[in-house]
Scaffold this motif. Structure first.
Motif, mmCIF file in Angstrom:
data_model
loop_
_atom_site.group_PDB
_atom_site.id
_atom_site.type_symbol
_atom_site.label_atom_id
_atom_site.label_comp_id
_atom_site.label_asym_id
_atom_site.label_seq_id
_atom_site.Cartn_x
_atom_site.Cartn_y
_atom_site.Cartn_z
ATOM 1 N N ARG A 37 0.797 -1.227 0.000
ATOM 2 C CA ARG A 37 0.000 0.000 0.000
ATOM 3 C C ARG A 37 0.831 1.279 0.000
ATOM 4 O O ARG A 37 0.292 2.361 0.245
ATOM 5 N N SER A 38 2.117 1.181 -0.253
ATOM 6 C CA SER A 38 2.902 2.419 -0.242
ATOM 7 C C SER A 38 4.150 2.320 -1.107
ATOM 8 O O SER A 38 4.585 1.236 -1.475
ATOM 9 N N VAL A 39 4.682 3.490 -1.402
ATOM 10 C CA VAL A 39 5.966 3.627 -2.069
ATOM 11 C C VAL A 39 6.830 4.483 -1.153
ATOM 12 O O VAL A 39 6.481 5.630 -0.855
ATOM 13 N N ILE A 40 7.920 3.914 -0.673
ATOM 14 C CA ILE A 40 8.852 4.626 0.193
ATOM 15 C C ILE A 40 9.966 5.164 -0.692
ATOM 16 O O ILE A 40 10.592 4.406 -1.434
ATOM 17 N N ILE A 41 10.193 6.460 -0.638
ATOM 18 C CA ILE A 41 11.275 7.069 -1.413
ATOM 19 C C ILE A 41 12.479 7.244 -0.504
ATOM 20 O O ILE A 41 12.338 7.618 0.662
ATOM 21 N N GLY A 42 13.661 6.964 -1.040
ATOM 22 C CA GLY A 42 14.887 7.114 -0.276
ATOM 23 C C GLY A 42 15.978 7.762 -1.108
ATOM 24 O O GLY A 42 15.980 7.658 -2.336
ATOM 25 N N LEU A 43 16.888 8.440 -0.432
ATOM 26 C CA LEU A 43 18.054 9.013 -1.106
ATOM 27 C C LEU A 43 19.147 9.292 -0.093
ATOM 28 O O LEU A 43 18.875 9.480 1.096
ATOM 29 N N ARG A 44 20.372 9.275 -0.582
ATOM 30 C CA ARG A 44 21.530 9.641 0.226
ATOM 31 C C ARG A 44 21.709 11.150 0.036
ATOM 32 O O ARG A 44 21.889 11.627 -1.081
ATOM 33 N N LEU A 45 21.603 11.906 1.128
ATOM 34 C CA LEU A 45 21.658 13.365 1.018
ATOM 35 C C LEU A 45 23.028 13.838 0.528
ATOM 36 O O LEU A 45 24.068 13.379 0.996
ATOM 37 N N ALA A 46 22.963 14.775 -0.420
ATOM 38 C CA ALA A 46 24.167 15.345 -1.031
ATOM 39 C C ALA A 46 23.983 16.857 -1.160
ATOM 40 O O ALA A 46 22.908 17.399 -0.863
ATOM 41 N N ARG A 47 24.981 17.533 -1.642
ATOM 42 C CA ARG A 47 24.955 18.999 -1.736
ATOM 43 C C ARG A 47 23.729 19.540 -2.493
ATOM 44 O O ARG A 47 23.145 20.538 -2.068
ATOM 45 N N PRO A 48 23.287 18.934 -3.617
ATOM 46 C CA PRO A 48 22.118 19.473 -4.324
ATOM 47 C C PRO A 48 20.814 19.422 -3.518
ATOM 48 O O PRO A 48 19.821 20.013 -3.920
ATOM 49 N N HIS A 49 20.814 18.747 -2.379
ATOM 50 C CA HIS A 49 19.619 18.607 -1.548
ATOM 51 C C HIS A 49 19.579 19.627 -0.412
ATOM 52 O O HIS A 49 18.680 19.578 0.425
ATOM 53 N N THR A 50 20.559 20.532 -0.362
ATOM 54 C CA THR A 50 20.714 21.397 0.810
ATOM 55 C C THR A 50 20.394 22.861 0.529
ATOM 56 O O THR A 50 20.345 23.308 -0.614
ATOM 57 N N ASN A 51 20.241 23.592 1.638
ATOM 58 C CA ASN A 51 20.084 25.043 1.571
ATOM 59 C C ASN A 51 21.457 25.694 1.712
ATOM 60 O O ASN A 51 22.476 24.997 1.732
ATOM 61 N N GLY A 52 21.475 27.011 1.838
ATOM 62 C CA GLY A 52 22.737 27.743 1.940
ATOM 63 C C GLY A 52 23.542 27.439 3.189
ATOM 64 O O GLY A 52 24.733 27.748 3.249
ATOM 65 N N ARG A 53 22.929 26.830 4.190
ATOM 66 C CA ARG A 53 23.638 26.461 5.419
ATOM 67 C C ARG A 53 24.109 25.022 5.420
ATOM 68 O O ARG A 53 24.660 24.540 6.394
ATOM 69 N N GLY A 54 23.858 24.307 4.305
ATOM 70 C CA GLY A 54 24.314 22.925 4.197
ATOM 71 C C GLY A 54 23.392 21.903 4.839
ATOM 72 O O GLY A 54 23.774 20.752 5.002
ATOM 73 N N LEU A 55 22.182 22.329 5.196
ATOM 74 C CA LEU A 55 21.187 21.424 5.775
ATOM 75 C C LEU A 55 20.154 21.077 4.713
ATOM 76 O O LEU A 55 19.963 21.823 3.747
ATOM 77 N N ILE A 56 19.447 19.971 4.908
ATOM 78 C CA ILE A 56 18.427 19.568 3.945
ATOM 79 C C ILE A 56 17.439 20.718 3.726
ATOM 80 O O ILE A 56 17.044 21.403 4.668
ATOM 81 N N HIS A 57 17.065 20.932 2.469
ATOM 82 C CA HIS A 57 16.152 22.018 2.114
ATOM 83 C C HIS A 57 14.703 21.589 2.313
ATOM 84 O O HIS A 57 14.314 20.480 1.920
ATOM 85 N N GLY A 58 13.901 22.443 2.927
ATOM 86 C CA GLY A 58 12.492 22.141 3.160
ATOM 87 C C GLY A 58 11.711 21.908 1.881
ATOM 88 O O GLY A 58 10.767 21.116 1.850
ATOM 89 N N GLY A 59 12.113 22.564 0.795
ATOM 90 C CA GLY A 59 11.443 22.361 -0.490
ATOM 91 C C GLY A 59 11.637 20.945 -1.015
ATOM 92 O O GLY A 59 10.731 20.368 -1.628
ATOM 93 N N LEU A 60 12.803 20.377 -0.771
ATOM 94 C CA LEU A 60 13.057 18.981 -1.146
ATOM 95 C C LEU A 60 12.133 18.057 -0.361
ATOM 96 O O LEU A 60 11.510 17.159 -0.929
ATOM 97 N N ILE A 61 12.015 18.298 0.935
ATOM 98 C CA ILE A 61 11.140 17.490 1.777
ATOM 99 C C ILE A 61 9.700 17.578 1.279
ATOM 100 O O ILE A 61 9.017 16.561 1.141
ATOM 101 N N ALA A 62 9.235 18.785 0.999
ATOM 102 C CA ALA A 62 7.854 18.967 0.542
ATOM 103 C C ALA A 62 7.615 18.268 -0.792
ATOM 104 O O ALA A 62 6.627 17.543 -0.958
ATOM 105 N N ALA A 63 8.514 18.455 -1.737
ATOM 106 C CA ALA A 63 8.330 17.872 -3.072
ATOM 107 C C ALA A 63 8.364 16.345 -3.025
ATOM 108 O O ALA A 63 7.518 15.685 -3.639
ATOM 109 N N LEU A 64 9.327 15.782 -2.308
ATOM 110 C CA LEU A 64 9.422 14.326 -2.263
ATOM 111 C C LEU A 64 8.299 13.701 -1.432
ATOM 112 O O LEU A 64 7.848 12.595 -1.730
#
Length: 146
Positions: A37-64
Protein backbone atom coordinates in the motif's frame (compact mmCIF):
# COMPACT_ATOMS: atom_id res chain seq x y z
CA UNK A 1 31.86 -3.10 -12.85
CA UNK A 2 32.61 0.51 -13.73
CA UNK A 3 34.68 2.55 -11.31
CA UNK A 4 33.27 5.81 -12.75
CA UNK A 5 30.19 5.71 -10.52
CA UNK A 6 30.70 5.87 -6.76
CA UNK A 7 29.16 3.03 -4.80
CA UNK A 8 26.54 4.45 -2.45
CA UNK A 9 25.41 2.69 0.67
CA UNK A 10 21.78 1.98 -0.27
CA UNK A 11 19.68 -0.04 2.21
CA UNK A 12 18.37 -3.44 1.12
CA UNK A 13 15.09 -3.43 -0.79
CA UNK A 14 15.59 -0.05 -2.44
CA UNK A 15 15.82 0.16 -6.23
CA UNK A 16 16.14 3.15 -8.58
CA UNK A 17 12.91 5.17 -8.51
CA UNK A 18 10.62 3.89 -11.25
CA UNK A 19 9.30 7.30 -12.24
CA UNK A 20 11.29 10.35 -13.30
CA UNK A 21 10.30 14.00 -13.53
CA UNK A 22 12.05 17.22 -14.56
CA UNK A 23 11.66 18.55 -11.00
CA UNK A 24 13.42 15.64 -9.31
CA UNK A 25 16.05 15.04 -12.01
CA UNK A 26 18.70 17.28 -10.32
CA UNK A 27 18.23 15.29 -7.09
CA UNK A 28 19.03 11.88 -8.61
CA UNK A 29 19.80 9.21 -7.75
CA UNK A 30 16.47 8.59 -6.02
CA UNK A 31 15.37 5.17 -4.81
CA UNK A 32 12.11 3.46 -3.92
CA UNK A 33 10.90 0.47 -1.99
CA UNK A 34 7.34 -0.71 -2.55
CA UNK A 35 4.94 -2.36 -0.13
CA UNK A 36 1.37 -3.46 -0.80
CA UNK A 37 0.00 0.00 0.00
CA UNK A 38 2.90 2.42 -0.24
CA UNK A 39 5.97 3.63 -2.07
CA UNK A 40 8.85 4.63 0.19
CA UNK A 41 11.27 7.07 -1.41
CA UNK A 42 14.89 7.11 -0.28
CA UNK A 43 18.05 9.01 -1.11
CA UNK A 44 21.53 9.64 0.23
CA UNK A 45 21.66 13.36 1.02
CA UNK A 46 24.17 15.34 -1.03
CA UNK A 47 24.95 19.00 -1.74
CA UNK A 48 22.12 19.47 -4.32
CA UNK A 49 19.62 18.61 -1.55
CA UNK A 50 20.71 21.40 0.81
CA UNK A 51 20.08 25.04 1.57
CA UNK A 52 22.74 27.74 1.94
CA UNK A 53 23.64 26.46 5.42
CA UNK A 54 24.31 22.93 4.20
CA UNK A 55 21.19 21.42 5.77
CA UNK A 56 18.43 19.57 3.95
CA UNK A 57 16.15 22.02 2.11
CA UNK A 58 12.49 22.14 3.16
CA UNK A 59 11.44 22.36 -0.49
CA UNK A 60 13.06 18.98 -1.15
CA UNK A 61 11.14 17.49 1.78
CA UNK A 62 7.85 18.97 0.54
CA UNK A 63 8.33 17.87 -3.07
CA UNK A 64 9.42 14.33 -2.26
CA UNK A 65 6.66 13.92 0.34
CA UNK A 66 4.13 15.00 -2.29
CA UNK A 67 5.57 12.41 -4.69
CA UNK A 68 5.72 9.59 -2.13
CA UNK A 69 2.15 10.15 -0.93
CA UNK A 70 0.80 10.41 -4.49
CA UNK A 71 2.67 7.27 -5.54
CA UNK A 72 1.38 5.52 -2.43
CA UNK A 73 -2.21 6.41 -3.34
CA UNK A 74 -1.47 4.86 -6.74
CA UNK A 75 0.07 1.75 -5.19
CA UNK A 76 -2.86 1.31 -2.79
CA UNK A 77 -5.38 1.48 -5.65
CA UNK A 78 -3.48 -0.74 -8.09
CA UNK A 79 -2.46 2.16 -10.33
CA UNK A 80 -5.92 2.20 -11.93
CA UNK A 81 -6.24 6.00 -11.68
CA UNK A 82 -3.99 9.03 -11.44
CA UNK A 83 -3.81 11.54 -8.60
CA UNK A 84 -3.19 15.28 -8.39
CA UNK A 85 -2.47 17.18 -5.21
CA UNK A 86 -5.29 19.18 -3.65
CA UNK A 87 -3.46 20.14 -0.47
CA UNK A 88 -0.12 19.49 1.16
CA UNK A 89 1.03 20.40 4.68
CA UNK A 90 4.50 19.79 6.09
CA UNK A 91 5.65 20.14 9.70
CA UNK A 92 9.41 20.38 10.17
CA UNK A 93 10.64 18.97 13.49
CA UNK A 94 14.33 18.40 12.81
CA UNK A 95 17.03 18.61 10.18
CA UNK A 96 19.45 16.42 8.27
CA UNK A 97 22.97 16.69 6.89
CA UNK A 98 24.87 15.60 3.82
CA UNK A 99 25.60 11.87 3.91
CA UNK A 100 22.51 10.82 5.84
CA UNK A 101 19.98 8.35 4.37
CA UNK A 102 16.62 10.06 3.94
CA UNK A 103 13.34 8.14 3.66
CA UNK A 104 9.83 9.35 3.02
CA UNK A 105 7.54 6.68 4.46
CA UNK A 106 3.89 7.15 3.48
CA UNK A 107 0.66 5.70 4.74
CA UNK A 108 -2.60 5.88 2.79
CA UNK A 109 -5.31 6.82 5.27
CA UNK A 110 -8.38 6.52 3.05
CA UNK A 111 -9.14 6.18 -0.63
CA UNK A 112 -12.44 6.95 -2.25
CA UNK A 113 -13.85 7.46 -5.71
CA UNK A 114 -12.80 11.13 -5.79
CA UNK A 115 -10.23 11.72 -3.02
CA UNK A 116 -7.27 9.96 -1.39
CA UNK A 117 -5.82 10.99 1.99
CA UNK A 118 -2.22 10.15 2.90
CA UNK A 119 0.43 11.04 5.43
CA UNK A 120 4.17 10.53 5.61
CA UNK A 121 7.06 10.60 8.03
CA UNK A 122 10.34 11.93 6.71
CA UNK A 123 13.33 10.34 8.43
CA UNK A 124 17.08 10.92 8.33
CA UNK A 125 18.97 7.82 9.48
CA UNK A 126 15.68 6.61 11.08
CA UNK A 127 15.13 9.83 13.08
CA UNK A 128 11.92 11.70 12.19
CA UNK A 129 12.69 15.20 10.89
CA UNK A 130 9.30 16.09 9.35
CA UNK A 131 5.78 14.87 8.78
CA UNK A 132 3.45 15.63 5.91
CA UNK A 133 -0.23 15.25 5.12
CA UNK A 134 -1.69 15.28 1.63
CA UNK A 135 -5.08 15.22 0.00
CA UNK A 136 -5.21 14.03 -3.61
CA UNK A 137 -7.94 14.21 -6.26
CA UNK A 138 -8.61 10.97 -8.12
CA UNK A 139 -8.24 11.59 -11.86
CA UNK A 140 -9.35 8.91 -14.33
CA UNK A 141 -6.52 7.86 -16.62
CA UNK A 142 -6.88 9.16 -20.16
CA UNK A 143 -7.29 6.69 -22.98
CA UNK A 144 -4.12 6.48 -25.03
CA UNK A 145 -4.63 7.40 -28.65
CA UNK A 146 -2.65 5.25 -31.08
Amino acid sequence: MSTDTPILDIPAGFEPLFRKSPLTEPWEPLYARRTDRSVIIGLRLARPHTNGRGLIHGGLIAALSDNAMGYSCGQATGWTTSFVTISLAVDFVGTANIGQWLTIESDVIKTGSTICFAQSLIKADNVTIARANGTFRVVPKKERVS
